[in-house]
Design a protein around this motif. Structure first.
Motif, PDB file in Angstrom:
ATOM      1  N   ARG A  50      40.177  48.001  43.004  1.00 49.13           N
ATOM      2  CA  ARG A  50      40.129  46.585  42.652  1.00 49.13           C
ATOM      3  C   ARG A  50      40.499  45.748  43.865  1.00 49.13           C
ATOM      4  O   ARG A  50      41.261  46.170  44.710  1.00 49.13           O
ATOM      5  N   CYS A  51      40.001  44.529  43.865  1.00 47.34           N
ATOM      6  CA  CYS A  51      40.314  43.615  44.951  1.00 47.34           C
ATOM      7  C   CYS A  51      41.753  43.121  44.791  1.00 47.34           C
ATOM      8  O   CYS A  51      42.155  42.697  43.709  1.00 47.34           O
ATOM      9  N   SER A  52      42.519  43.168  45.878  1.00 48.22           N
ATOM     10  CA  SER A  52      43.917  42.753  45.785  1.00 48.22           C
ATOM     11  C   SER A  52      44.025  41.236  45.727  1.00 48.22           C
ATOM     12  O   SER A  52      45.059  40.699  45.358  1.00 48.22           O
ATOM     13  N   ARG A  53      42.958  40.530  46.111  1.00 49.71           N
ATOM     14  CA  ARG A  53      43.058  39.081  46.136  1.00 49.71           C
ATOM     15  C   ARG A  53      42.645  38.456  44.818  1.00 49.71           C
ATOM     16  O   ARG A  53      43.348  37.615  44.278  1.00 49.71           O
ATOM     17  N   CYS A  54      41.518  38.893  44.257  1.00 47.32           N
ATOM     18  CA  CYS A  54      41.040  38.262  43.032  1.00 47.32           C
ATOM     19  C   CYS A  54      41.051  39.211  41.841  1.00 47.32           C
ATOM     20  O   CYS A  54      40.754  38.796  40.714  1.00 47.32           O
ATOM     21  N   GLY A  55      41.382  40.482  42.082  1.00 47.01           N
ATOM     22  CA  GLY A  55      41.419  41.429  40.978  1.00 47.01           C
ATOM     23  C   GLY A  55      40.039  41.895  40.540  1.00 47.01           C
ATOM     24  O   GLY A  55      39.894  42.626  39.561  1.00 47.01           O
ATOM     25  N   LEU A  60      34.188  45.705  50.675  1.00 48.71           N
ATOM     26  CA  LEU A  60      34.013  44.265  50.534  1.00 48.71           C
ATOM     27  C   LEU A  60      34.028  43.906  49.047  1.00 48.71           C
ATOM     28  O   LEU A  60      33.393  44.575  48.239  1.00 48.71           O
ATOM     29  N   CYS A  61      34.776  42.850  48.724  1.00 47.04           N
ATOM     30  CA  CYS A  61      34.782  42.378  47.347  1.00 47.04           C
ATOM     31  C   CYS A  61      33.612  41.423  47.167  1.00 47.04           C
ATOM     32  O   CYS A  61      33.535  40.399  47.843  1.00 47.04           O
ATOM     33  N   ARG A  62      32.717  41.781  46.259  1.00 46.78           N
ATOM     34  CA  ARG A  62      31.532  40.940  46.075  1.00 46.78           C
ATOM     35  C   ARG A  62      31.861  39.642  45.339  1.00 46.78           C
ATOM     36  O   ARG A  62      31.035  38.749  45.265  1.00 46.78           O
ATOM     37  N   ASP A  63      33.085  39.558  44.777  1.00 46.23           N
ATOM     38  CA  ASP A  63      33.444  38.342  44.047  1.00 46.23           C
ATOM     39  C   ASP A  63      34.103  37.299  44.933  1.00 46.23           C
ATOM     40  O   ASP A  63      33.833  36.117  44.812  1.00 46.23           O
ATOM     41  N   CYS A  64      34.970  37.765  45.868  1.00 46.65           N
ATOM     42  CA  CYS A  64      35.677  36.759  46.672  1.00 46.65           C
ATOM     43  C   CYS A  64      35.479  36.954  48.171  1.00 46.65           C
ATOM     44  O   CYS A  64      35.926  36.144  48.973  1.00 46.65           O
ATOM     45  N   GLY A  65      34.810  38.052  48.592  1.00 49.43           N
ATOM     46  CA  GLY A  65      34.539  38.237  50.012  1.00 49.43           C
ATOM     47  C   GLY A  65      35.660  38.903  50.771  1.00 49.43           C
ATOM     48  O   GLY A  65      35.593  39.051  51.987  1.00 49.43           O
ATOM     49  N   GLU A  66      36.694  39.308  50.050  1.00 47.83           N
ATOM     50  CA  GLU A  66      37.830  39.945  50.709  1.00 47.83           C
ATOM     51  C   GLU A  66      37.424  41.269  51.367  1.00 47.83           C
ATOM     52  O   GLU A  66      36.722  42.085  50.771  1.00 47.83           O
ATOM     53  N   VAL A  67      37.871  41.455  52.624  1.00 47.91           N
ATOM     54  CA  VAL A  67      37.727  42.740  53.302  1.00 47.91           C
ATOM     55  C   VAL A  67      39.129  43.166  53.704  1.00 47.91           C
ATOM     56  O   VAL A  67      39.820  42.417  54.386  1.00 47.91           O
TER      57      VAL A  67
HETATM   58 ZN   LIG Z   1      38.096  39.711  45.527  1.00 49.01          ZN
END
Ligand SMILES: [Zn+2]
Ligand SMILES: [Zn+2]
Length: 816
Positions: free
Chosen positions: A547-552, A507-514
């Protein structure tokens, strides 16, 4: 009987052997002396092969046998264990859930009715007594008189084994099964052995010197007898030795439901919606017509009263009622109301009933003494012979699906089938109907009855969504502030974790992406040891990104706080309050649940941290705030029903807040505040959730638009498991029915085979588990394809090689 009548005796019984590897019943001749005793559904002993005698069930009769038939040896259980209708249902279950008829029948027969099988030895040839030595002659005599193997061993001590072997090898005796039936349930009680005056005298003398003994005598003086359980052994021994007390056995007093259930006052007048619903149900009841009613009613809208009045109507017309609840201990109010309304006629099939009590209830249901049966999943096989109404409360609950053992049946589906066969209406009730059921109501297969209002017109709780992307820690500042306010006002607080996280996810703690598999629309499961992400539907695997693919963002980590961790946090913030935790670990002890409820109701617990256990069925008027700690856990389960489960659990959790006189408050912590399931739950909007979900199911080809069969192939070694799973997937993929596909114009893509892929719980108790999912738009086709592939790989009934296990799950509910 008159002599000129033709002989009507049926000559052959069809016997289904208990060993599950013989799926077809075999004809056996009924000997003269057993003509009466061999009835449908009794358990008999029959010869098999050259030396064995095995148990089996009588499932039919015939006048002619296509093969030379052997003779039934004896009747093991004289009482019929099932009737024709139950046998027919068992065959339906076997076909529907790809199991053997024996496995299906096992659901219908209480284990105590079968008793324990004893092995008995029987004389099978007449030995010439003259040629035997004295001991052997005596042994033959003993066997003739029915001595058991153990008795022979005891009689001949050191020579016992030798004599038994000699008898066997000479072919004079053989083993046969012999049923051992349990006796009626009894309990041990203590009674006074002396007249009351004398006991009273002793009490006076002992009051100082031996207060505990005196106390027990006083109890006996007061109530006549005291159950032996719970009295200390040394106390009993002393008093029995003194000749003051005797210990006796007496028939167990049966208590169909725990006394803690209290009657709930029923409303006298019905709301117009309740009236409308009941009118429709009554019409079906009176016409003895099968119809499925989906009762969609918010918590507190009076569903139970509708069930009760429908049940009354069915009983008035002389029929029986089956009520399924997810779990007895979690639905005390529903059970209590049925018990209060129908009293002695109710059988509550509690999971804590002992084997003999269960048998007793089963007999009372079969004989028609009980007209209402309430129970969890397994009660769907209750021997109701005159079924007139079926109720499935909380129909969306996953616990209706048997997931632990064969047959992996869905009690809701079996209930629908029973109702159909009995030409009875069936009521499916829920505040959050399953997507499948609501879809069927929309399609017109089910009748939708809506109860949109709470009877006591209490406002629904206000729900706030807390965006965790901007928060730190497990408990947000917003939640902590709300907790403080409610606790200061004297409220209780429930903190709810959707479930224990079985499967890890990133889980990305910055944007919530899973990260999700785009093809299957389920969250990837994170495998820590290999640092990979895997889709366990289609098997796609990729290296876990850092890294998160959505927000980096770089705060991209595995997620899933446990109840223990949350409990610690609460204690750190509120050191002076009583905090309790309720999860599978703390709730296992007997009585733990009841104790917890009592402590909550008495206000001894101020903050309760728990899994879904606490979100169900409890009426806790003191709870002002419900905090959902991590909605993302349920949302990210690697299961196509993740969103549905999340919506249901959030709605249920919210239902726990403010059921007293004040409106409650609900806080949902999530990294994905915009997810449709969370938004819909926040607005109490089932339809919004349903519309979003059904569209997604259609796009991604999930039920109700398709049917799934999941096959778990487990192996003792990683390679063995993978090979077996691949072999099965290949067999399932081979289009053996390509010809009729062409003929019927169907796509050869259907049924579709997903996998093999490692199951989310890949390693479980020393087994390596792989999963293959077969999907089709036609339920029969998915099952047929799996059946063919199973037969090709391991034969049917299944006989996988050593070190391989195969689990077939039709319409799986939890795909882990
Ligand atoms: Zn993210
Ligand atoms: Zn996939």
């Amino acid at each position: 009987m008159s002599a000129n009548l033709p002989d009507l005796a049926v000559r052959y019984a069809l016997v289904l052997l208990e060993a599950p590897n013989s799926p077809l019943p075999l004809p056996y001749e009924i000997p003269e002396h057993l003509q009466e005793a061999v009835q449908f559904g009794v358990r008999v002993a029959v010869p098999l092969g050259r030396r064995r005698v095995v148990p089996g069930f009588v499932v039919g009769f015939c006048d002619r046998s296509p093969v030379p038939a052997r003779t039934i040896r004896s009747v093991l259980t004289p009482e019929p264990l099932f009737d024709e209708a139950m046998w027919s249902l068992a065959q339906w279950v076997a076909d529907r859930y790809l199991c053997t008829p024996q496995e299906a029948l096992r659901c219908a027969i209480p284990p105590a009715a079968l008793g324990r099988l004893r092995r008995r030895i029987r004389l099978q040839a007449e030995p010439l007594l003259a040629v035997l030595d004295d001991d052997l002659r005596r042994a033959v005599e003993l066997v003739r008189r029915g001595a058991s193997e153990g008795a022979l061993r005891r009689a001949f001590r050191a020579r016992g084994e030798e004599i038994l072997r000699a008898l066997r090898e000479a072919g004079w005796v053989r083993h046969e099964p012999d049923a051992h039936l349990p006796e009626a349930p009894t309990e041990r009680v203590l009674r006074l052995a002396v007249p009351p005056e004398q006991a009273q005298e002793v009490v006076e003398r002992w009051r100082r010197r031996a207060p505990r003994r005196a106390g027990l005598l006083e109890r006996l003086l007061r109530s006549g007898e005291v159950p032996r359980t719970g009295v200390r052994a040394d106390l009993v021994r002393d008093l029995v030795r003194a000749g003051l007390v005797v210990e006796e056995r007496r028939p167990l007093h049966r208590d169909p439901f725990p006394r803690t259930y209290q009657e709930v006052a029923a409303p006298v007048t019905l709301t117009p919606e309740q009236e409308t619903a009941l009118g429709a149900i009554r019409e079906a009841l009176r016409g003895r017509r099968h119809a499925v009613f989906l009762i969609f009613g918010v918590t507190g809208s009076g569903k139970t009263e509708v069930y009760l009045q429908a049940a009354e109507e069915a009983i008035r017309s002389g029929r029986q009622v089956l009520v399924l609840v997810p779990e007895i201990s979690l639905t005390p109010q529903t059970v209590a109301r049925f018990a209060a309304r129908f009293g002695e006629r109710v059988a509550v099939l509690h999971s804590r009933l002992g084997a003999v009590e269960r048998l007793d209830a089963w007999r009372r249901i079969r004989d028609g003494t009980c007209t209402v049966v309430i129970g969890p999943r397994s009660a769907v096989f209750a021997p109701l012979r005159n079924l007139g109404l079926v109720v499935v409360d909380e129909e969306h609950e996953a616990s209706y699906k048997q997931e632990e053992q064969v047959p992996r049946y869905d009690a809701r589906e079996v209930a629908l089938e029973r109702a159909r066969r009995a030409a009875s209406p069936i009521l499916l009730g829920s505040a959050t109907p399953s997507v499948e059921s609501y879809w069927k109501a929309q399609e017109g297969t089910y009748h939708l009855l809506t109860l949109p209002r709470r009877i006591q017109d209490r406002p629904l709780p206000t729900v706030r969504v807390v965006d965790m992307r901007t928060e730190q820690g497990v408990l947000s500042v917003t939640l902590l502030r709300a907790m403080r306010a409610h606790l200061e006002a004297g409220d209780q607080v429930l903190l709810y974790l959707n479930r224990r996280g079985y499967a890890a996810f990133l889980l990305c703690r910055d944007c919530g992406e899973v990260p999700r598999c785009r093809r299957c629309d389920v969250a990837f499961t994170y495998h820590l040891h290999s640092r990979t992400l895997r889709c366990h539907y289609c098997g796609r695997a990729l290296r876990a990104p850092s890294r998160c693919s959505r927000c980096g963002g770089v705060r991209f980590r595995p997620f899933g706080p446990g109840t223990q961790r949350v409990e610690e946090e609460v204690r750190a913030h509120f050191p002076d309050l009583t905090v309790a935790r309720a999860d599978r670990d703390t709730m296992q002890r007997r009585g733990a649940h009841e104790r917890l409820i009592a402590d909550l109701q008495a206000g001894r617990i101020r903050v309760l941290v728990g899994t879904q256990i606490i979100a169900k069925g409890l009426d806790l008027p003191g709870v002002g705030l419900v905090g959902v700690v991590a909605a993302d856990v349920a949302l990210s389960l690697p299961d196509f029903r993740a969103a549905e489960r999340t919506f249901q659990q959030l709605t249920q959790a919210a239902g726990r807040a403010g059921r007293g006189d004040r409106p409650g408050e609900v806080l949902i912590q999530t990294y994905r505040p915009d997810h449709p399931a969370i938004r819909a739950a926040a607005h109490h909007d089932y339809l919004a959730f349903f519309e979003a979900e059904i569209a997604s199911r259609q796009v991604h080809r999930y039920p109700p638009y398709t049917s799934l069969v999941s096959v778990i192939v487990a192996g003792r070694t990683p390679l063995g498991a993978e090979r077996a799973a691949c072999a099965f997937a290949e067999a399932a993929t081979r289009t053996t029915t390509a010809a009729d596909d062409l003929a019927s114009g169907r796509s050869t893509e259907d049924p579709e085979v997903l996998g093999p892929s490692p199951a989310p719980l890949h390693r479980l108790r020393g087994w390596y588990r792989w999963q293959v999912v077969v999907r089709s738009v036609e339920p029969d086709r998915a099952r047929e394809r799996v059946r063919e592939a199973l037969r090709a790989c391991w034969g049917l009934p299944l006989r996988p090689p050593r070190g391989v296990r195969v689990v077939v799950d039709v319409d799986p509910v939890e795909m882990l």
